[in-house]
Scaffold this motif. Sequence first.
Motif, short mmCIF file in Angstrom:
data_model
loop_
_atom_site.label_atom_id
_atom_site.label_comp_id
_atom_site.label_asym_id
_atom_site.label_seq_id
_atom_site.Cartn_x
_atom_site.Cartn_y
_atom_site.Cartn_z
N ALA A 56 48.92 56.53 46.10
CA ALA A 56 49.86 57.23 45.23
C ALA A 56 51.07 56.39 44.91
CB ALA A 56 50.29 58.55 45.88
N SER A 57 51.54 55.59 45.85
CA SER A 57 52.73 54.80 45.61
C SER A 57 52.40 53.41 45.09
CB SER A 57 53.55 54.70 46.90
OG SER A 57 52.80 54.03 47.89
N ASN A 58 51.13 53.11 44.88
CA ASN A 58 50.73 51.79 44.40
C ASN A 58 49.81 51.93 43.20
OD1 ASN A 58 49.81 49.23 43.93
ND2 ASN A 58 49.13 48.85 46.01
N PRO A 59 50.35 51.75 42.00
CA PRO A 59 49.52 51.91 40.80
C PRO A 59 48.47 50.82 40.66
CG PRO A 59 51.65 51.04 40.22
CD PRO A 59 51.72 51.38 41.69
N PHE A 60 48.52 49.80 41.50
CA PHE A 60 47.60 48.68 41.41
C PHE A 60 46.44 48.80 42.41
CE2 PHE A 60 51.88 47.24 40.31
CZ PHE A 60 51.67 46.92 38.98
N ALA A 61 46.39 49.90 43.16
CA ALA A 61 45.43 50.04 44.26
C ALA A 61 43.97 49.94 43.82
CB ALA A 61 45.66 51.37 44.98
N ASN A 62 43.65 50.34 42.60
CA ASN A 62 42.26 50.33 42.15
C ASN A 62 41.90 49.12 41.29
OD1 ASN A 62 41.38 52.73 43.44
ND2 ASN A 62 42.50 53.90 41.90
N LEU A 63 42.82 48.16 41.17
CA LEU A 63 42.53 46.98 40.38
C LEU A 63 41.63 46.03 41.17
CD1 LEU A 63 46.01 46.15 38.79
CD2 LEU A 63 44.07 47.34 37.75
N LEU A 64 40.51 45.66 40.56
CA LEU A 64 39.58 44.73 41.20
C LEU A 64 39.95 43.29 40.87
CD1 LEU A 64 36.26 46.63 40.49
CD2 LEU A 64 37.63 46.65 42.58
N GLY A 65 40.48 43.06 39.69
CA GLY A 65 40.88 41.72 39.28
C GLY A 65 40.71 41.51 37.79
N ASP A 66 40.89 40.26 37.39
CA ASP A 66 40.86 39.88 35.97
C ASP A 66 39.70 38.93 35.71
OD1 ASP A 66 43.33 41.19 35.54
OD2 ASP A 66 44.41 39.43 36.24
N ILE A 67 39.04 39.14 34.57
CA ILE A 67 38.02 38.23 34.06
C ILE A 67 38.49 37.77 32.70
CG2 ILE A 67 35.62 37.99 33.30
CD1 ILE A 67 34.91 40.28 35.24
N LEU A 87 34.70 38.30 41.37
CA LEU A 87 35.77 39.20 41.82
C LEU A 87 35.44 39.79 43.19
CD1 LEU A 87 36.70 41.31 38.65
CD2 LEU A 87 37.82 39.25 39.53
N LEU A 88 34.16 40.00 43.44
CA LEU A 88 33.72 40.61 44.70
C LEU A 88 33.52 39.59 45.81
CD1 LEU A 88 31.17 43.23 43.33
CD2 LEU A 88 33.64 43.47 43.69
N GLY A 89 33.76 38.32 45.51
CA GLY A 89 33.68 37.29 46.55
C GLY A 89 32.46 36.41 46.50
N PRO A 149 38.62 23.29 28.76
CA PRO A 149 38.17 24.68 28.60
C PRO A 149 36.96 24.94 29.49
CG PRO A 149 37.65 23.39 26.64
CD PRO A 149 38.41 22.50 27.56
N THR A 150 36.75 26.19 29.79
CA THR A 150 35.58 26.64 30.54
C THR A 150 35.11 27.94 29.90
OG1 THR A 150 34.71 27.06 32.77
CG2 THR A 150 36.91 27.94 32.29
N ASP A 151 34.02 28.50 30.39
CA ASP A 151 33.50 29.71 29.76
C ASP A 151 34.09 31.00 30.33
OD1 ASP A 151 32.15 29.41 32.18
OD2 ASP A 151 30.16 29.36 31.27
N VAL A 152 34.28 31.06 31.65
CA VAL A 152 34.78 32.27 32.29
C VAL A 152 35.62 31.91 33.51
CG1 VAL A 152 32.69 32.60 33.69
CG2 VAL A 152 34.13 34.58 33.17
N LEU A 153 36.69 32.67 33.71
CA LEU A 153 37.52 32.57 34.90
C LEU A 153 37.67 33.95 35.50
CD1 LEU A 153 40.42 30.25 33.63
CD2 LEU A 153 38.62 29.63 35.26
N SER A 154 37.74 34.00 36.82
CA SER A 154 37.93 35.28 37.53
C SER A 154 39.11 35.15 38.48
CB SER A 154 36.68 35.63 38.34
OG SER A 154 35.59 35.81 37.50
N THR A 172 40.14 44.07 34.54
CA THR A 172 40.84 43.68 33.32
C THR A 172 40.09 42.51 32.71
OG1 THR A 172 42.95 44.37 34.27
CG2 THR A 172 43.03 42.92 32.34
N LEU A 173 39.69 42.67 31.46
CA LEU A 173 38.95 41.65 30.73
C LEU A 173 39.81 41.13 29.60
CD1 LEU A 173 36.37 40.09 29.89
CD2 LEU A 173 35.76 42.10 28.53
N THR A 174 39.96 39.81 29.54
CA THR A 174 40.69 39.18 28.44
C THR A 174 39.72 38.30 27.67
OG1 THR A 174 42.74 39.18 29.70
CG2 THR A 174 42.61 37.68 27.82
N LEU A 175 39.64 38.53 26.36
CA LEU A 175 38.88 37.66 25.46
C LEU A 175 39.88 36.67 24.88
CD1 LEU A 175 36.77 40.36 23.58
CD2 LEU A 175 36.10 39.00 25.58
N THR A 176 39.55 35.39 24.98
CA THR A 176 40.47 34.37 24.52
C THR A 176 39.71 33.27 23.79
OG1 THR A 176 42.38 33.02 25.19
CG2 THR A 176 40.46 33.00 26.66
N ASP A 177 40.41 32.21 23.43
CA ASP A 177 39.78 31.07 22.79
C ASP A 177 39.77 29.90 23.76
OD1 ASP A 177 42.42 30.12 22.80
OD2 ASP A 177 42.72 30.60 20.69
#
Length: 178
Positions: free
Chosen positions: A105-116, A149-151, A67-72, A45-50
């Motif tokens: 199947a019972s977890n719709p979040f199983a394939n989420l890697l994270g947010d940037i 996100l991958l550590g 402020p910073t440039d990127v957060l994960s 999930t990528l969020t563009l913000t100010d």
Amino acid sequence: MTLSIEWIDERDGGAGAREEQWIDLLEKLLQIAGPKEEITVGVVTLTLTDDEGIRELNRQYRGLDKPTDVLSFSLLEGEEPEIHYEDEYEASEEGDEEWKDEDKASNPFANLLGDIVISVPRAEAQAQEYGHSLERELGFLFVHGFLHLLGYDHDDAEQEKEMFAKQEEVLKEAGLTR
């Protein structure tokens, strides 16, 4: 399922044609970076913000009121995240053909890697400061966030060298040189 980006533009005025082109570029970078790290399935999930939006997140989650440039925010690191979801996402007892892996199947979040989260004004300023294109800076920040996100981290010189070499390899393969 493959690697993909779900994106949100939180800036006033929202997204336009320029941002659509950015997402195409960032999707390309994800398709290069993921397999290099043996990640071929997942959603980022990528969020563009100010600057104000990222400053608030930086204060809330890192205790840094600037402020910073990127957060994960990784969903892969540490303990299993405690995520609650409504029953409507539960797998069908009728054996819905869409789900191939019962654990997921019972977890719709199983394939989420994270947010940037990327501050577009920071990216614009840094691109100008470093003398390269905005696209190159956005690509750098996205790949940097993806590796977090991958550590991967850059707490010491050895870690920084490894992480930055991986970033540059992906950017070079995508044609985003300085």
